[in-house]
Scaffold this motif. Structure first.
Motif, PDB file in Angstrom:
ATOM      1  N   ALA A 206     -30.936   4.934 -45.056  1.00  6.41           N
ATOM      2  CA  ALA A 206     -29.642   4.355 -45.083  1.00  6.41           C
ATOM      3  C   ALA A 206     -29.389   3.293 -46.479  1.00  6.41           C
ATOM      4  O   ALA A 206     -30.328   2.873 -46.798  1.00  6.41           O
ATOM      5  CB  ALA A 206     -29.360   3.532 -43.810  1.00  6.41           C
ATOM      6  N   PRO A 207     -28.410   3.278 -46.913  1.00  6.46           N
ATOM      7  CA  PRO A 207     -28.082   2.650 -48.184  1.00  6.46           C
ATOM      8  C   PRO A 207     -28.403   1.195 -47.645  1.00  6.46           C
ATOM      9  O   PRO A 207     -28.252   0.612 -46.492  1.00  6.46           O
ATOM     10  CB  PRO A 207     -26.667   2.595 -48.342  1.00  6.46           C
ATOM     11  N   ASP A 208     -28.647   0.232 -48.703  1.00  4.77           N
ATOM     12  CA  ASP A 208     -29.061  -1.135 -48.560  1.00  4.77           C
ATOM     13  C   ASP A 208     -27.996  -2.004 -47.811  1.00  4.77           C
ATOM     14  O   ASP A 208     -28.130  -3.016 -47.055  1.00  4.77           O
ATOM     15  CB  ASP A 208     -29.594  -1.903 -49.829  1.00  4.77           C
ATOM     16  N   ASN A 209     -26.745  -1.658 -48.219  1.00  8.06           N
ATOM     17  CA  ASN A 209     -25.737  -2.541 -47.853  1.00  8.06           C
ATOM     18  C   ASN A 209     -25.357  -2.196 -46.459  1.00  8.06           C
ATOM     19  O   ASN A 209     -24.789  -2.989 -45.405  1.00  8.06           O
ATOM     20  CB  ASN A 209     -24.328  -2.055 -48.523  1.00  8.06           C
ATOM     21  N   VAL A 210     -25.802  -0.819 -45.780  1.00  2.00           N
ATOM     22  CA  VAL A 210     -25.707  -0.579 -44.397  1.00  2.00           C
ATOM     23  C   VAL A 210     -26.740  -1.331 -43.738  1.00  2.00           C
ATOM     24  O   VAL A 210     -26.526  -1.897 -42.773  1.00  2.00           O
ATOM     25  CB  VAL A 210     -25.627   0.858 -44.146  1.00  2.00           C
ATOM     26  N   LYS A 211     -27.903  -1.345 -43.845  1.00  2.00           N
ATOM     27  CA  LYS A 211     -28.845  -2.105 -43.377  1.00  2.00           C
ATOM     28  C   LYS A 211     -28.610  -3.482 -43.452  1.00  2.00           C
ATOM     29  O   LYS A 211     -28.976  -4.144 -42.366  1.00  2.00           O
ATOM     30  CB  LYS A 211     -30.438  -1.633 -44.111  1.00  2.00           C
ATOM     31  N   GLU A 212     -28.179  -4.009 -44.403  1.00  2.00           N
ATOM     32  CA  GLU A 212     -27.848  -5.295 -44.593  1.00  2.00           C
ATOM     33  C   GLU A 212     -26.725  -5.793 -43.444  1.00  2.00           C
ATOM     34  O   GLU A 212     -27.060  -6.767 -42.963  1.00  2.00           O
ATOM     35  CB  GLU A 212     -27.589  -5.965 -45.987  1.00  2.00           C
ATOM     36  N   ALA A 213     -25.684  -4.989 -43.347  1.00  2.00           N
ATOM     37  CA  ALA A 213     -24.836  -5.502 -42.158  1.00  2.00           C
ATOM     38  C   ALA A 213     -25.187  -5.117 -40.762  1.00  2.00           C
ATOM     39  O   ALA A 213     -24.779  -6.009 -40.175  1.00  2.00           O
ATOM     40  CB  ALA A 213     -23.568  -4.278 -42.508  1.00  2.00           C
ATOM     41  N   LEU A 214     -26.021  -4.101 -40.636  1.00  2.00           N
ATOM     42  CA  LEU A 214     -26.692  -4.201 -39.234  1.00  2.00           C
ATOM     43  C   LEU A 214     -27.718  -5.275 -38.808  1.00  2.00           C
ATOM     44  O   LEU A 214     -27.721  -5.672 -37.869  1.00  2.00           O
ATOM     45  CB  LEU A 214     -27.545  -2.588 -39.140  1.00  2.00           C
ATOM     46  N   ALA A 215     -28.514  -5.732 -39.885  1.00  2.00           N
ATOM     47  CA  ALA A 215     -29.255  -6.783 -39.831  1.00  2.00           C
ATOM     48  C   ALA A 215     -28.488  -8.351 -39.538  1.00  2.00           C
ATOM     49  O   ALA A 215     -28.722  -8.917 -38.604  1.00  2.00           O
ATOM     50  CB  ALA A 215     -30.107  -7.078 -40.825  1.00  2.00           C
ATOM     51  N   ALA A 216     -27.379  -8.283 -39.961  1.00  2.00           N
ATOM     52  CA  ALA A 216     -26.827  -9.341 -39.731  1.00  2.00           C
ATOM     53  C   ALA A 216     -26.061  -9.423 -38.408  1.00  2.00           C
ATOM     54  O   ALA A 216     -25.667 -10.646 -38.134  1.00  2.00           O
ATOM     55  CB  ALA A 216     -25.677  -9.589 -41.053  1.00  2.00           C
ATOM     56  N   SER A 217     -25.793  -8.189 -37.833  1.00  2.00           N
ATOM     57  CA  SER A 217     -25.205  -8.336 -36.475  1.00  2.00           C
ATOM     58  C   SER A 217     -26.071  -8.704 -35.468  1.00  2.00           C
ATOM     59  O   SER A 217     -25.618  -8.705 -34.464  1.00  2.00           O
ATOM     60  CB  SER A 217     -24.690  -6.703 -36.189  1.00  2.00           C
ATOM     61  N   VAL A 218     -27.472  -8.950 -35.678  1.00  2.00           N
ATOM     62  CA  VAL A 218     -28.458  -9.067 -34.767  1.00  2.00           C
ATOM     63  C   VAL A 218     -28.333 -10.705 -34.697  1.00  2.00           C
ATOM     64  O   VAL A 218     -28.381 -11.402 -35.575  1.00  2.00           O
ATOM     65  CB  VAL A 218     -29.701  -8.504 -35.114  1.00  2.00           C
ATOM     66  N   PRO A 219     -28.134 -11.055 -33.399  1.00  2.00           N
ATOM     67  CA  PRO A 219     -27.983 -12.602 -33.093  1.00  2.00           C
ATOM     68  C   PRO A 219     -29.267 -13.571 -33.639  1.00  2.00           C
ATOM     69  O   PRO A 219     -28.878 -14.367 -34.523  1.00  2.00           O
ATOM     70  CB  PRO A 219     -27.836 -12.815 -31.654  1.00  2.00           C
ATOM     71  N   HIS A 220     -30.449 -13.005 -33.180  1.00  2.00           N
ATOM     72  CA  HIS A 220     -31.566 -13.761 -33.987  1.00  2.00           C
ATOM     73  C   HIS A 220     -32.677 -13.018 -33.389  1.00  2.00           C
ATOM     74  O   HIS A 220     -32.869 -12.637 -32.197  1.00  2.00           O
ATOM     75  CB  HIS A 220     -31.732 -15.109 -33.253  1.00  2.00           C
ATOM     76  N   PRO A 221     -33.703 -12.827 -34.160  1.00  2.00           N
ATOM     77  CA  PRO A 221     -33.545 -13.161 -35.568  1.00  2.00           C
ATOM     78  C   PRO A 221     -32.653 -12.075 -36.446  1.00  2.00           C
ATOM     79  O   PRO A 221     -32.569 -11.027 -35.830  1.00  2.00           O
ATOM     80  CB  PRO A 221     -35.108 -12.854 -36.190  1.00  2.00           C
ATOM     81  N   LYS A 222     -31.989 -12.310 -37.263  1.00  2.00           N
ATOM     82  CA  LYS A 222     -31.071 -11.609 -38.417  1.00  2.00           C
ATOM     83  C   LYS A 222     -31.585 -10.714 -39.174  1.00  2.00           C
ATOM     84  O   LYS A 222     -31.959 -10.787 -40.490  1.00  2.00           O
ATOM     85  CB  LYS A 222     -30.094 -12.321 -39.003  1.00  2.00           C
ATOM     86  N   ARG A 223     -32.365  -9.536 -38.536  1.00  2.00           N
ATOM     87  CA  ARG A 223     -33.214  -8.742 -39.300  1.00  2.00           C
ATOM     88  C   ARG A 223     -33.349  -7.327 -38.237  1.00  2.00           C
ATOM     89  O   ARG A 223     -32.897  -7.423 -37.342  1.00  2.00           O
ATOM     90  CB  ARG A 223     -34.547  -8.995 -39.678  1.00  2.00           C
ATOM     91  N   LEU A 224     -33.533  -6.382 -38.946  1.00  2.00           N
ATOM     92  CA  LEU A 224     -34.021  -5.195 -38.206  1.00  2.00           C
ATOM     93  C   LEU A 224     -35.462  -5.401 -37.265  1.00  2.00           C
ATOM     94  O   LEU A 224     -36.211  -6.025 -37.865  1.00  2.00           O
ATOM     95  CB  LEU A 224     -34.157  -3.886 -39.120  1.00  2.00           C
ATOM     96  N   GLY A 225     -35.695  -4.953 -36.302  1.00  2.00           N
ATOM     97  CA  GLY A 225     -36.863  -4.796 -35.656  1.00  2.00           C
ATOM     98  C   GLY A 225     -37.955  -4.139 -36.286  1.00  2.00           C
ATOM     99  O   GLY A 225     -37.838  -3.189 -37.474  1.00  2.00           O
TER     100      GLY A 225
END
Length: 259
Positions: A206-225
């Motif tokens: 996925a494009p970086d901006n998509v991954k960044e938006a998904l990571a930001a949607s995680v309450p805590h920690p704000k990153r992908l697993g």
């Protein structure tokens, strides 16, 4: 369960969550067989961990039987099964094209394909592995075997277009307790992990901006697993003898939005 010296089968073990779990089990002294369709990646991971690769299509009975036969010839009957094989798609149940007005619906063959891989494929491996485990004696720790399945947070809060995927993963959650009850008198435990948004090879595309938006949607920690975090939980579900019949979200407290 005592891990060192025991054998395991990891479906979908050539990449992502499955590969991380195969590595984590091998690090604990487990002899690991990898079931996957990707021979190149599967052989590489197997060579890395001193395991064996088995080319397996989880939707095909003969393929699964041949995989278990090869794995058991190499390592003996497995006491551990980790099901990570799965896939997804995205179609609305019914929709109207904005510009043309053309109406379409979810391709039924695509709905069936996802159910066959994610649900029936998982259960096929569970049933065949459990039958093999019944041939073993109970270990000194009171365990005969353990099974860990992979669902998804989409089982509980699926997004638009995820009817097939959500149905398949919700069903994996739904069968967890009945299977655990089926096998309780045989000292075989069954649990399921519901991962959130993980940094797997599919997500890497996925494009970086998509991954960044998904990571930001995680309450805590704000990153992908991290796949290693999934693997850590899978290993603990194997190790901890009181972990049975459970469905556990691993998602940074995310609750998926409608789209």
């Amino acid at each position: 369960m005592k891990l060192d010296g025991n054998s395991a089968v990891v479906t979908g073990g050539a990449s992502g969550l499955g590969a991380a779990t195969a590595r984590a089990l091998a690090a604990q002294g487990v002899k690991v067989a990898i079931f996957d369709l990707n021979a190149e990646q599967g052989e590489a991971v197997a060579a890395e961990i001193g395991g064996v690769f088995c080319a397996v299509n989880v939707t095909d009975d003969a393929s699964v039987d041949a995989g278990f036969e090869k794995a058991r010839a190499a390592h003996g009957q497995e006491r551990i099964l980790i099901n990570c094989a799965g896939t997804g798609n995205a179609f609305k149940t019914a929709s109207r094209h904005r510009e043309t007005g053309k109406i379409s619906h979810f391709p039924i063959e695509e709905f069936d394909r996802i159910i066959q891989i994610n649900l029936v494929g998982t259960f096929r491996c569970v049933a065949k592995s459990a039958a093999g485990m019944l041939t073993l004696d109970v270990q000194e720790d009171g365990e005969r075997g353990v099974i860990v399945n992979t669902a998804s947070v989409a089982a509980e809060d699926g997004q638009m277009g995820q009817a097939a995927y959500s149905a398949s993963k919700a069903a994996v959650v739904g069968v967890t307790l009945p299977i655990a009850r089926d096998l309780m008198s045989e000292a075989i435990r069954v649990n399921t992990i519901l991962p959130g948004i993980f940094n797997t090879p599919l997500m890497n595309a996925a494009p970086d901006n998509v991954k960044e938006a998904l990571a930001a949607s995680v309450p805590h920690p704000k990153r992908l697993g991290n796949p290693a975090e999934y693997a850590s939980l899978a290993v603990e579900m194997c190790r901890n003898g009181y972990f049975n019949g459970e469905d556990v979200r691993l998602d940074g407290a995310i609750r998926m939005a409608p789209r």
